[in-house]
Design a protein around this motif. Sequence first.
Motif, PDB file in Angstrom:
ATOM      1  N   ARG A 163     -41.075 -90.165  13.789  1.00 24.33           N
ATOM      2  CA  ARG A 163     -42.172 -90.314  12.834  1.00 24.33           C
ATOM      3  C   ARG A 163     -43.378 -90.978  13.485  1.00 24.33           C
ATOM      4  O   ARG A 163     -44.527 -90.586  13.242  1.00 24.33           O
ATOM      5  N   ASP A 164     -43.128 -91.955  14.328  1.00 29.18           N
ATOM      6  CA  ASP A 164     -44.223 -92.637  15.015  1.00 29.18           C
ATOM      7  C   ASP A 164     -44.983 -91.664  15.909  1.00 29.18           C
ATOM      8  O   ASP A 164     -46.225 -91.638  15.915  1.00 29.18           O
ATOM      9  N   VAL A 165     -44.256 -90.848  16.673  1.00 26.52           N
ATOM     10  CA  VAL A 165     -44.899 -89.846  17.522  1.00 26.52           C
ATOM     11  C   VAL A 165     -45.669 -88.837  16.677  1.00 26.52           C
ATOM     12  O   VAL A 165     -46.801 -88.443  17.013  1.00 26.52           O
ATOM     13  N   TYR A 166     -45.072 -88.419  15.572  1.00 25.39           N
ATOM     14  CA  TYR A 166     -45.688 -87.442  14.667  1.00 25.39           C
ATOM     15  C   TYR A 166     -47.025 -87.959  14.155  1.00 25.39           C
ATOM     16  O   TYR A 166     -48.054 -87.256  14.215  1.00 25.39           O
ATOM     17  N   LEU A 167     -47.048 -89.180  13.665  1.00 29.07           N
ATOM     18  CA  LEU A 167     -48.292 -89.735  13.139  1.00 29.07           C
ATOM     19  C   LEU A 167     -49.361 -89.848  14.220  1.00 29.07           C
ATOM     20  O   LEU A 167     -50.540 -89.535  13.978  1.00 29.07           O
ATOM     21  N   LYS A 168     -48.975 -90.280  15.396  1.00 29.51           N
ATOM     22  CA  LYS A 168     -49.955 -90.413  16.478  1.00 29.51           C
ATOM     23  C   LYS A 168     -50.501 -89.049  16.896  1.00 29.51           C
ATOM     24  O   LYS A 168     -51.711 -88.890  17.123  1.00 29.51           O
ATOM     25  N   ASN A 169     -49.629 -88.055  16.992  1.00 30.07           N
ATOM     26  CA  ASN A 169     -50.091 -86.712  17.348  1.00 30.07           C
ATOM     27  C   ASN A 169     -50.990 -86.122  16.271  1.00 30.07           C
ATOM     28  O   ASN A 169     -52.000 -85.472  16.576  1.00 30.07           O
ATOM     29  N   LEU A 170     -50.646 -86.335  15.012  1.00 28.03           N
ATOM     30  CA  LEU A 170     -51.476 -85.808  13.932  1.00 28.03           C
ATOM     31  C   LEU A 170     -52.838 -86.487  13.897  1.00 28.03           C
ATOM     32  O   LEU A 170     -53.862 -85.831  13.650  1.00 28.03           O
ATOM     33  N   ALA A 171     -52.867 -87.799  14.126  1.00 30.72           N
ATOM     34  CA  ALA A 171     -54.148 -88.504  14.166  1.00 30.72           C
ATOM     35  C   ALA A 171     -55.017 -87.969  15.296  1.00 30.72           C
ATOM     36  O   ALA A 171     -56.232 -87.740  15.129  1.00 30.72           O
ATOM     37  N   TRP A 172     -54.397 -87.731  16.465  1.00 33.97           N
ATOM     38  CA  TRP A 172     -55.141 -87.174  17.595  1.00 33.97           C
ATOM     39  C   TRP A 172     -55.667 -85.778  17.258  1.00 33.97           C
ATOM     40  O   TRP A 172     -56.837 -85.444  17.523  1.00 33.97           O
ATOM     41  N   ALA A 173     -54.807 -84.929  16.668  1.00 30.00           N
ATOM     42  CA  ALA A 173     -55.208 -83.562  16.345  1.00 30.00           C
ATOM     43  C   ALA A 173     -56.322 -83.539  15.311  1.00 30.00           C
ATOM     44  O   ALA A 173     -57.270 -82.742  15.421  1.00 30.00           O
ATOM     45  N   ALA A 174     -56.235 -84.386  14.302  1.00 31.76           N
ATOM     46  CA  ALA A 174     -57.274 -84.437  13.284  1.00 31.76           C
ATOM     47  C   ALA A 174     -58.615 -84.830  13.900  1.00 31.76           C
ATOM     48  O   ALA A 174     -59.661 -84.254  13.567  1.00 31.76           O
ATOM     49  N   ARG A 175     -58.606 -85.793  14.818  1.00 34.65           N
ATOM     50  CA  ARG A 175     -59.850 -86.176  15.491  1.00 34.65           C
ATOM     51  C   ARG A 175     -60.393 -85.029  16.338  1.00 34.65           C
ATOM     52  O   ARG A 175     -61.605 -84.775  16.373  1.00 34.65           O
ATOM     53  N   ALA A 176     -59.489 -84.340  17.029  1.00 37.63           N
ATOM     54  CA  ALA A 176     -59.920 -83.238  17.884  1.00 37.63           C
ATOM     55  C   ALA A 176     -60.496 -82.077  17.087  1.00 37.63           C
ATOM     56  O   ALA A 176     -61.419 -81.389  17.541  1.00 37.63           O
ATOM     57  N   ALA A 177     -59.959 -81.860  15.887  1.00 34.90           N
ATOM     58  CA  ALA A 177     -60.367 -80.719  15.066  1.00 34.90           C
ATOM     59  C   ALA A 177     -61.618 -81.005  14.237  1.00 34.90           C
ATOM     60  O   ALA A 177     -62.328 -80.073  13.834  1.00 34.90           O
ATOM     61  N   ALA A 178     -61.894 -82.257  13.973  1.00 34.30           N
ATOM     62  CA  ALA A 178     -62.967 -82.617  13.051  1.00 34.30           C
ATOM     63  C   ALA A 178     -64.337 -82.090  13.458  1.00 34.30           C
ATOM     64  O   ALA A 178     -65.084 -81.583  12.596  1.00 34.30           O
ATOM     65  N   PRO A 179     -64.752 -82.178  14.721  1.00 32.94           N
ATOM     66  CA  PRO A 179     -66.093 -81.699  15.065  1.00 32.94           C
ATOM     67  C   PRO A 179     -66.322 -80.224  14.744  1.00 32.94           C
ATOM     68  O   PRO A 179     -67.469 -79.811  14.514  1.00 32.94           O
ATOM     69  N   ALA A 180     -65.257 -79.429  14.751  1.00 32.09           N
ATOM     70  CA  ALA A 180     -65.373 -77.995  14.441  1.00 32.09           C
ATOM     71  C   ALA A 180     -65.202 -77.712  12.954  1.00 32.09           C
ATOM     72  O   ALA A 180     -65.226 -76.547  12.546  1.00 32.09           O
ATOM     73  N   GLY A 181     -65.016 -78.757  12.146  1.00 37.66           N
ATOM     74  CA  GLY A 181     -64.824 -78.549  10.718  1.00 37.66           C
ATOM     75  C   GLY A 181     -63.492 -77.918  10.379  1.00 37.66           C
ATOM     76  O   GLY A 181     -63.372 -77.217   9.363  1.00 37.66           O
ATOM     77  N   ILE A 182     -62.489 -78.180  11.187  1.00 41.89           N
ATOM     78  CA  ILE A 182     -61.171 -77.569  10.999  1.00 41.89           C
ATOM     79  C   ILE A 182     -60.204 -78.584  10.409  1.00 41.89           C
ATOM     80  O   ILE A 182     -60.174 -79.749  10.825  1.00 41.89           O
ATOM     81  N   ALA A 183     -59.417 -78.138   9.444  1.00 40.20           N
ATOM     82  CA  ALA A 183     -58.370 -78.958   8.850  1.00 40.20           C
ATOM     83  C   ALA A 183     -57.051 -78.713   9.571  1.00 40.20           C
ATOM     84  O   ALA A 183     -56.727 -77.575   9.929  1.00 40.20           O
ATOM     85  N   VAL A 184     -56.300 -79.774   9.775  1.00 36.13           N
ATOM     86  CA  VAL A 184     -54.941 -79.698  10.293  1.00 36.13           C
ATOM     87  C   VAL A 184     -53.999 -79.760   9.102  1.00 36.13           C
ATOM     88  O   VAL A 184     -54.143 -80.640   8.237  1.00 36.13           O
ATOM     89  N   VAL A 185     -53.054 -78.828   9.011  1.00 39.09           N
ATOM     90  CA  VAL A 185     -52.122 -78.824   7.889  1.00 39.09           C
ATOM     91  C   VAL A 185     -50.694 -78.960   8.397  1.00 39.09           C
ATOM     92  O   VAL A 185     -50.334 -78.431   9.461  1.00 39.09           O
ATOM     93  N   ILE A 186     -49.897 -79.704   7.642  1.00 35.84           N
ATOM     94  CA  ILE A 186     -48.479 -79.906   7.963  1.00 35.84           C
ATOM     95  C   ILE A 186     -47.645 -79.355   6.815  1.00 35.84           C
ATOM     96  O   ILE A 186     -48.038 -79.456   5.656  1.00 35.84           O
TER      97      ILE A 186
END
Length: 261
Positions: free
Chosen positions: A119-142
């Motif tokens: 769970r700890d790895v999951y949250l960190k990866n999702l936080a990273w992905a959300a930051r990476a996707a934000a400039p393009a206006g992209i949502a990350v969905v789980i």
Amino acid sequence: MPRLAANLTMMYTEHPFLDRFKAAAGDGFSGVEFLFPYEFAAADLKSRLEENGLTQALFNAPPGDWAAGERGIASLPGRESEFQRGFEQALEYAAALGNRSLHVMAGLIGSGQDRAAHRDVYLKNLAWAARAAAPAGIAVVIEPINTRDIPGFFLNRQDDAQAICAEVGADNLKVQFDIYHCQIVEGDIAVKLQRDMAGIGHIQIAGVPDRHEPDLGELNYPYLFERIDALGYTGWIGCEYRPKAGTSEGLGWAQPYLANH
């Protein structure tokens, strides 16, 4: 009125993959989704979308070694660099295809493995992905997935998925609400849609229990579509089911929605 997207991984398998775009458009779909684009050049997929007047709704980030049974790596300790490289590739494809949602699969957890560590790895990866996707206006969905179809999948319940999104705290991290999976694990679909709608970024449908057309099985989809409309959802609804026979022949359930789209 639901905006239906044909899932080209499961539907139109009568045709080679690149021909499925034309088949879906011919049946009245205006959007498509699929699992993975990576065996095709992004330019080839884009041309199929443009030729057929289709919008790309969703696809998945690389899931690890799919052929070997992996079903995502976002929660797997030690795979963080691989996850980031794969997600960057997904962003490149999304930039070409124009979709505004990317699905990140959590992956499997074996018996005896440390759930808290996953769970700890999951949250960190999702936080990273959300930051990476934000400039393009992209949502990350789980997506919570039932353990009958994918035994050992890390994420199974809607409330767990919503809690993870809340803990990460990124505006562009949402839940992919697959009604088929939710019905198998939890049921009470209409109430959960109402409870969680603010955090839902994508919806998928299939008949339960056999994952055929939505009019086959135990769920009343016309009622659920009305509830989804009433709750203000305007995103795509992915038709992620396996047609019982021919894809086009089984689309009677969809005609009222495709005709008025």
